[in-house]
Enzyme design. Structure first.
Site, PDB file in Angstrom:
ATOM      1  N   CYS A   1      14.638 -30.297  20.544  1.00  0.00           N
ATOM      2  CA  CYS A   1      14.040 -31.702  20.952  1.00  0.00           C
ATOM      3  C   CYS A   1      14.902 -32.230  22.048  1.00  0.00           C
ATOM      4  O   CYS A   1      14.419 -32.938  22.560  1.00  0.00           O
ATOM      5  CB  CYS A   1      14.031 -32.580  19.686  1.00  0.00           C
ATOM      6  SG  CYS A   1      13.987 -31.455  18.410  1.00  0.00           S
TER       7      CYS A   1
ATOM      8  N   CYS B   1      17.861 -28.262  12.590  1.00  0.00           N
ATOM      9  CA  CYS B   1      17.122 -29.753  12.671  1.00  0.00           C
ATOM     10  C   CYS B   1      15.521 -29.489  12.106  1.00  0.00           C
ATOM     11  O   CYS B   1      15.342 -28.323  11.930  1.00  0.00           O
ATOM     12  CB  CYS B   1      16.745 -28.818  14.844  1.00  0.00           C
ATOM     13  SG  CYS B   1      15.090 -30.004  15.131  1.00  0.00           S
TER      14      CYS B   1
ATOM     15  N   HIS C   1      12.511 -27.698  14.993  1.00  0.00           N
ATOM     16  CA  HIS C   1      13.166 -25.979  15.277  1.00  0.00           C
ATOM     17  C   HIS C   1      13.609 -25.388  14.368  1.00  0.00           C
ATOM     18  O   HIS C   1      13.928 -24.142  14.234  1.00  0.00           O
ATOM     19  CB  HIS C   1      13.760 -26.506  16.368  1.00  0.00           C
ATOM     20  CG  HIS C   1      12.674 -27.447  17.789  1.00  0.00           C
ATOM     21  ND1 HIS C   1      13.147 -28.543  17.637  1.00  0.00           N
ATOM     22  CD2 HIS C   1      12.341 -26.024  18.234  1.00  0.00           C
ATOM     23  CE1 HIS C   1      12.758 -28.956  18.793  1.00  0.00           C
ATOM     24  NE2 HIS C   1      11.508 -27.668  18.851  1.00  0.00           N
TER      25      HIS C   1
ATOM     26  N   LYS D   1       4.624 -23.366  12.795  1.00  0.00           N
ATOM     27  CA  LYS D   1       3.747 -24.446  14.369  1.00  0.00           C
ATOM     28  C   LYS D   1       4.078 -22.573  15.467  1.00  0.00           C
ATOM     29  O   LYS D   1       4.822 -21.688  15.472  1.00  0.00           O
ATOM     30  CB  LYS D   1       5.039 -25.125  14.613  1.00  0.00           C
ATOM     31  CG  LYS D   1       4.480 -25.552  15.817  1.00  0.00           C
ATOM     32  CD  LYS D   1       5.462 -26.640  15.474  1.00  0.00           C
ATOM     33  CE  LYS D   1       5.414 -27.807  17.477  1.00  0.00           C
ATOM     34  NZ  LYS D   1       6.373 -27.311  18.828  1.00  0.00           N
TER      35      LYS D   1
ATOM     36  N   LYS E   1       7.636 -21.355  21.077  1.00  0.00           N
ATOM     37  CA  LYS E   1       7.699 -20.268  22.003  1.00  0.00           C
ATOM     38  C   LYS E   1       8.717 -19.609  20.362  1.00  0.00           C
ATOM     39  O   LYS E   1       8.901 -17.974  21.295  1.00  0.00           O
ATOM     40  CB  LYS E   1       8.252 -21.060  22.844  1.00  0.00           C
ATOM     41  CG  LYS E   1       9.887 -20.135  23.556  1.00  0.00           C
ATOM     42  CD  LYS E   1      10.477 -21.528  24.557  1.00  0.00           C
ATOM     43  CE  LYS E   1      12.028 -20.417  25.268  1.00  0.00           C
ATOM     44  NZ  LYS E   1      11.396 -19.433  26.242  1.00  0.00           N
TER      45      LYS E   1
END
Ligand code: MSP
Length: 711
Positions: free
Chosen positions: A128, A146, A149, A307, A310
């Protein structure tokens, strides 16, 4: 009126995926709507090229950060060009114009006395590029993760940095948000931001000395250290550096800035709301600059609940591939180019089928109200395509333009009171008003609903008037009126769809004989035009996708490695790939609808008392690891609200990467007799969907504490 819309600038540690495309397409649709209304309109997009994350990506690639960004940034511009995005400017934060304006903003903040030197110590997520307190992190054993992530955060130990006095702006910002209901939209996000600010704003570390890939702070600090600017302060400034005059004494007094800045709408994803709705306005208040008009947040696109990102390779969908697969060769009969802004639309871009681009845009904007999360599935995409685009719009265009070709067509005022015409023109007037209202309110799904009410009414009109019978009966005046009315309705539809379906709009307008079919149509008036018109048959628009076409699309989008597993039958392989999960680190690709395993035989009914014997509880996965030498098994540690988490062995390793499960809430059969599996005592079972392969896990749709009974 004036309209300035921005997308976030994309990190160049990644290549564009459908999540990025969603933001950019929404912004493009809003910009097109405002251009139609003749407003001064500007759309900005670009790339975020500094910071630790990009520096690390470059190191990993074994190149310098400069080489890395120069290689990746064009991929974004290229993708938007190919998708026909009409942006007016594309900004890169490594450009000199940006660096100069960032320096000017910094100086204003210094002059305002809002920076001081102190030591920063705390948690930082490189994903982030954001600071976190422990209350906002999740924990796995001893490791802080996090929340976005789901990866460990890094401890920054006493780094000397410049601090921005954000706490000073807590009250002014609260007052501003309270006084400007349009500032943060949709409302749920406004409430979230207000609640966050009310917990107290702390001063923010806005420079770093531990790495160098960033914009240098204009002067060394009093202790002689050179800092680079915190990447969010650098990145957020792009929205004004693209308008400012970098070489002027006051860069912020430029004519573009004066014209557009007060009307700025920042379209963003919900993960970056805090930076846009809290940090950015505080920086601007300190610099004595006006705040943007609106921060507009959308939700996330997910694939089976994960989500698109990557770090989840199997969730990634390449928007170019998707548009290409959806576009039928010879379908819309165009070359994928329509007019657009200067920065991203260009004649040199290789063509993509415009109908494929439009079908993708339609699905993304129609399926999910802006602000909500949406799960991408092939089923829902094909269902939307066949029902709305093929059956409704494609069918109407095909029927109407076939009937119109070579026939006199003119609305006759004396026949307009006739009930069928009156009904169609009433629905048309409502569609124009509702669509305008919905686009103005940033609700494209509602705009499309309103337009489709008219499309369906158009089809009913053809059914009811039966123009072929009028022709046969030689009723020339009536026929000309019906055809003129159809032409008028279709002209309205072609204009109304332009923001979302620009290519199809151009195709329809060309068939209807519009003078400038490739140009931006004017926003239509509700009244039907009464001019004599000449039209020709349109190329088929959105031909129906049958099972074979659907399978071919799935095959084009699932990873080639998985397809290679069954080379004899690409479609079968595609379907298998979508279910079978190629790599251990990846969750499943979007489910293929065509060949989902046949449902098993239904079981005989059971008494309620039998069901009551099953103790189902909500569990939260705290940790997950692979079971050695068992390719299907994961060992999970699941919190059921009991003093210690339970160990559960689950046969889901082929469907989920262990790290993707951490933090997930699942439903557990809590009173299943323990069993020893591969030497591990398993104390329960997780409910999952799927027959032969696991397609998804059960969960709860609210934030329910672990241990809650499910009945
Ligand atoms: N560089 C920052 C933004 C700086 S703006 C001053 C950044 N970049 S990003 O590339 O990670 O994300 C850019 C945008 O893409 C964000 O708005 C993010 O929400 C959006 N999306 C990325 N993945 C997404 C989905 N899966 N779904 C919807 N939008 C998503 O953040």
């Amino acid at each position: 009126m004036t309209f300035y819309i921005t997308t976030p600038i994309y990190y160049v540690n990644d290549v564009p995926h459908l999540g990025h495309a969603y933001t950019t397409i929404c912004a493009d649709a809003f910009a097109r709507f405002h251009r139609m209304r003749g407003e001064a309109t500007r759309m900005l997009t670009g790339t975020d090229e500094h910071g630790q994350k990009v520096e690390e990506a470059a190191q990993k690639a074994g190149v310098s950060p400069r080489q890395h960004v120069d290689e990746v940034a064009p991929r974004f511009a290229h993708t938007w060009r190919r998708l026909g995005i009409a942006a007016d400017d594309f900004i890169r934060t490594t450009e000199a114009r940006h660096g100069k304006v960032v320096g000017a903003l910094w100086r204003r903040i210094v002059d305002h006395g809002d920076l001081y030197l102190a030591s920063y110590q705390g948690w930082y997520c490189v994903g982030c590029e954001g600071f976190y307190t422990e209350s906002t992190l999740t924990k796995d054993g001893d490791t802080w993760l996090c929340p976005t992530h789901k990866r460990p955060v890094a401890w920054v130990d006493k780094e000397r940095t410049w601090f921005f006095r954000m706490s000073k702006y807590q009250q002014p910002l609260l007052d501003y948000i309270e006084a400007h209901p349009e500032f943060i939209q949709p409302e749920a996000y406004r409430n979230e931001v207000l609640a966050f600010i009310k917990t107290g704003l702390r001063d923010l570390s806005v420079s770093r000395t531990s790495f160098s890939w960033g914009i240098p702070i204009p002067d060394p600090d009093p202790e002689g250290h050179q800092h680079v600017m915190y990447v969010w302060m650098d990145a957020l400034t792009n929205y004004i550096s693209a308008l400012a005059d970098p070489d002027a004494a006051d860069p912020f007094a430029s004519s573009l800035m004066t014209l557009f800045w007060p009307h700025a709408v920042h379209l963003i994803g919900k993960d970056i709301l805090r930076f846009h709705a809290v940090y950015w306005p505080c920086f601007l208040l300190s610099a004595g600059l006006p705040l943007p008009k609106t921060v507009l947040s959308h939700g996330w696109w997910t694939v089976r609940g994960e989500k698109i990102s990557k770090s989840m390779p199997a969730t990634r969908i390449d928007p170019i591939q998707l548009a290409r697969a959806l576009g039928t060769p010879g379908g819309a009969g165009d070359d994928g180019r329509v007019d657009g802004g200067a920065a991203t639309s260009s004649a040199d871009s290789p063509s993509l089928p415009g109908s494929g681009v439009d079908a993708m845009r339609y699905y993304l904007l129609r399926e999910v109200p802006l602000g909500n999360d949406g799960d991408f599935t092939f089923e829902s995409m094909f269902a939307r395509y066949n029902a709305d685009l093929a059956n409704d719009l494609g069918n109407l265009v095909n029927r109407a333009t076939t009937l119109l070709e070579g026939q006199p067509a003119r609305v006759r005022p004396e026949l307009c009171g006739e009930p069928r015409t009156a009904q169609l023109s009433r629905v048309a007037a409502e569609a124009v008003a509702d669509t305008e209202q919905a686009f103005t309110a940033f609700a494209p799904h509602r705009a499309l609903e309103a337009i489709w009410r008219l499309v369906r009414e158009g089809n009913r009109y053809v059914d009811a008037c039966e123009p072929w019978k009028l022709k046969k009966a030689g009723k020339a005046d009536e026929l000309a009126h019906v055809l003129g009315t159809l032409h008028a309705a279709l002209t309205l539809i072609a204009a109304l769809i332009y923001p979302v379906l620009p290519h199809s709009s151009a195709t329809i307008r060309a068939a209807l004989g519009a003078d400038d079919a490739q140009g931006v149509p004017a926003w239509p008036s509700a009244a039907f035009s009464q001019a004599e018109v000449a039209a020709h048959k349109s190329a088929p628009l959105f031909p129906r996708l049958d099972a074979a076409a659907q399978e071919a699309i799935v095959a084009a989008l699932v990873p080639p490695a998985a397809r290679a597993a069954a080379p004899g039958d690409a479609a079968e392989a595609a379907a298998q790939a979508a279910q079978a999960v190629p790599a251990a680190q990846a969750p499943p690709a979007p489910a293929a609808p065509a060949r989902v395993t046949a449902p098993s035989q239904p079981l005989p009914p059971i008494e309620f008392a039998d069901f009551g014997k099953v103790e189902l509880r909500v569990g939260q996965v705290k940790a997950a690891v692979a079971v050695p030498k068992a390719k299907k098994l994961l060992q999970l540690s699941v919190d059921l609200g009991e003093p210690a988490p339970r160990t559960i062995v689950a046969g889901i390793a082929e469907a989920f990467a262990p790290e993707a499960l951490v933090g997930k809430k699942v439903i557990v059969v809590a009173n299943l007799a323990p069993a020893t599996i591969r030497g591990i005592r398993s104390e329960g079972m997780i409910l999952a969907a799927g027959e032969d392969s696991i397609l998804g896990l059960s969960g709860v749709d609210a934030d329910v504490p672990p241990g809650t009974r499910v009945r």
